[in-house]
Structure formats: structure tokens, C-alpha cells
Enzyme design. Sequence first.
Site, PDB file in Angstrom:
ATOM      1  CG  LEU A 105     -36.313 -18.269  41.083  1.00  0.00           C
ATOM      2  CD1 LEU A 105     -35.311 -17.254  40.537  1.00  0.00           C
ATOM      3  CD2 LEU A 105     -35.869 -19.671  40.742  1.00  0.00           C
ATOM      4  CG  ASP A 106     -36.188 -22.224  47.073  1.00  0.00           C
ATOM      5  OD1 ASP A 106     -37.428 -22.277  47.079  1.00  0.00           O
ATOM      6  OD2 ASP A 106     -35.455 -23.206  46.858  1.00  0.00           O
ATOM      7  CE1 TYR A 107     -35.136 -13.419  52.151  1.00  0.00           C
ATOM      8  CE2 TYR A 107     -33.334 -14.797  52.943  1.00  0.00           C
ATOM      9  CZ  TYR A 107     -33.988 -13.574  52.912  1.00  0.00           C
ATOM     10  OH  TYR A 107     -33.499 -12.518  53.630  1.00  0.00           O
TER      11      TYR A 107
END
Length: 244
Positions: free
Chosen positions: A101-103
Site C-alpha cells: 500500500l502506498d505511503y
Amino acid sequence: MERLQKVIAQAGVASRRKAEELIVEGKVKVNGKVIRELGTKVSPNDKVEVNEIPLEREEKVYILMYKPRGVISAVKDDKNRKVVIDFLPEIKERVYPIGRLDYDTSGLLLLTNDGEFANLLMHPRYEINKTYVAKIKGIPTRQSLKQLEKGVKLEDGITAPAKAKLLSADKKTQKSIVELTIHEGKNRQVRRMFEAIGHPVQKLKRERYAFLNLHSLNAGESRELTPHEVKQLRALAETGTGLQ
């Protein structure tokens, strides 16, 4: 029974390719006997040694985590930012995220030390449904939502059919909440899909992964998957029913 190089790799001694090299070089023993055949299979009761050091096999671990925003989906980060493993101090096994999952994206993330299981869930042909809830700028038209469902053109290709649902819209602030279900795993895909229809994402959360959800978990918390859940996920991926 599993292939010897796979067992070595899963124990964290070396990558599977490096493990194959160690076998060919005669540096691996099974029950005291040097093994050079790459097709050799071993059972949990066999004693495996690499460079005269006994192999310690880890128990398979499967974890569901509520990843907070501002955390890297990785085991370590060269910029010393927080990573998901920092939230699992009690887990002694060498687990790693299945996908990412993105930052700036929060939500459901799976972790494991079972390489075969991870590869199965991430296989392009059997990608499992993942449902996101996005807070976006503007209010999308029905036609825009249909475009998300049909597929939008990104720089790395047209996205596969998806499901989109407008949950709420605020005309005063010109912001909306949209639920989007996809089964692909392109980099920053959900954000790029909304940008493609002119509605940039302000906040994004993965709510569901197949039949799994974040029920009873707060950001940063986690739980182990039950044996039945693991079996269900395997079945979804192997049969392709995760696409339904």
C-alpha cells in the site's frame, strides 16, 4: 514434501537461486548426506544443513494488518521512515508484505513468511478483489464512474473492469467519497485512475481484501489469519473466483 531449494529460501538463508547454487556446489546436506540434485524434495522431519549449519524452519505465519498512513509497506527503509514491521515487534518470524500500500494509503495489508502463498495471491492471472474507499476532489458524474468500471487509459495500459460506487457527495465543499473495487495491482493504480477522470484523491483507504475486512482493528493493529481464512484465500486464487 517440498523442494530443497525452496525450504532453504523460506528459512531465510538465501534466495531460491542462491540456494540452488549452494546445492550444486555440494554445500547442502540432508540427513548427513551431501545433496547436489536440484529436484530433491524433503519433509519437515528431514535434517537439512547448509555449510554445516542446521537449518531452522520457521512456522508459517499469516497476518492481517491495518496499515496506518505515513508508513512504508516494507521490511526496512533506507530513509529510516516507519515500516509495517515496526508495528509487529511480537512476531519473531521473518514476515514481509504481500503486495503493498502506498505511503499515504491506509488500510488492509497482508503479511507472511510463506513465499508460495504470497506469490499465489499476487499472481497477475489470479489477482483477488481489493476494495478501496477514496475521498476525492469534485463530484464525479455517472458517466465518469462508468468509465472507471469500463477501464481507463493509464501510461502502462488500460485498467481492467472495476466496480465503482458513489457513497456520498458534498456540493458545498465539492468533495466526494467513492468506493472502488479492482483486482489488479499496478503501482498507485487507484490514485491514477481517479486522476484520469479528473478527480484527484485526497485520502485513500483499502477496506477489504477478498472477504477480509478491518473489523475491530484500529490503525497499526493486526491479527493472525485463521487456518480457514488462509485456506479460503488459497482457494480463491487457485480457482480464479477472487475475480467475481
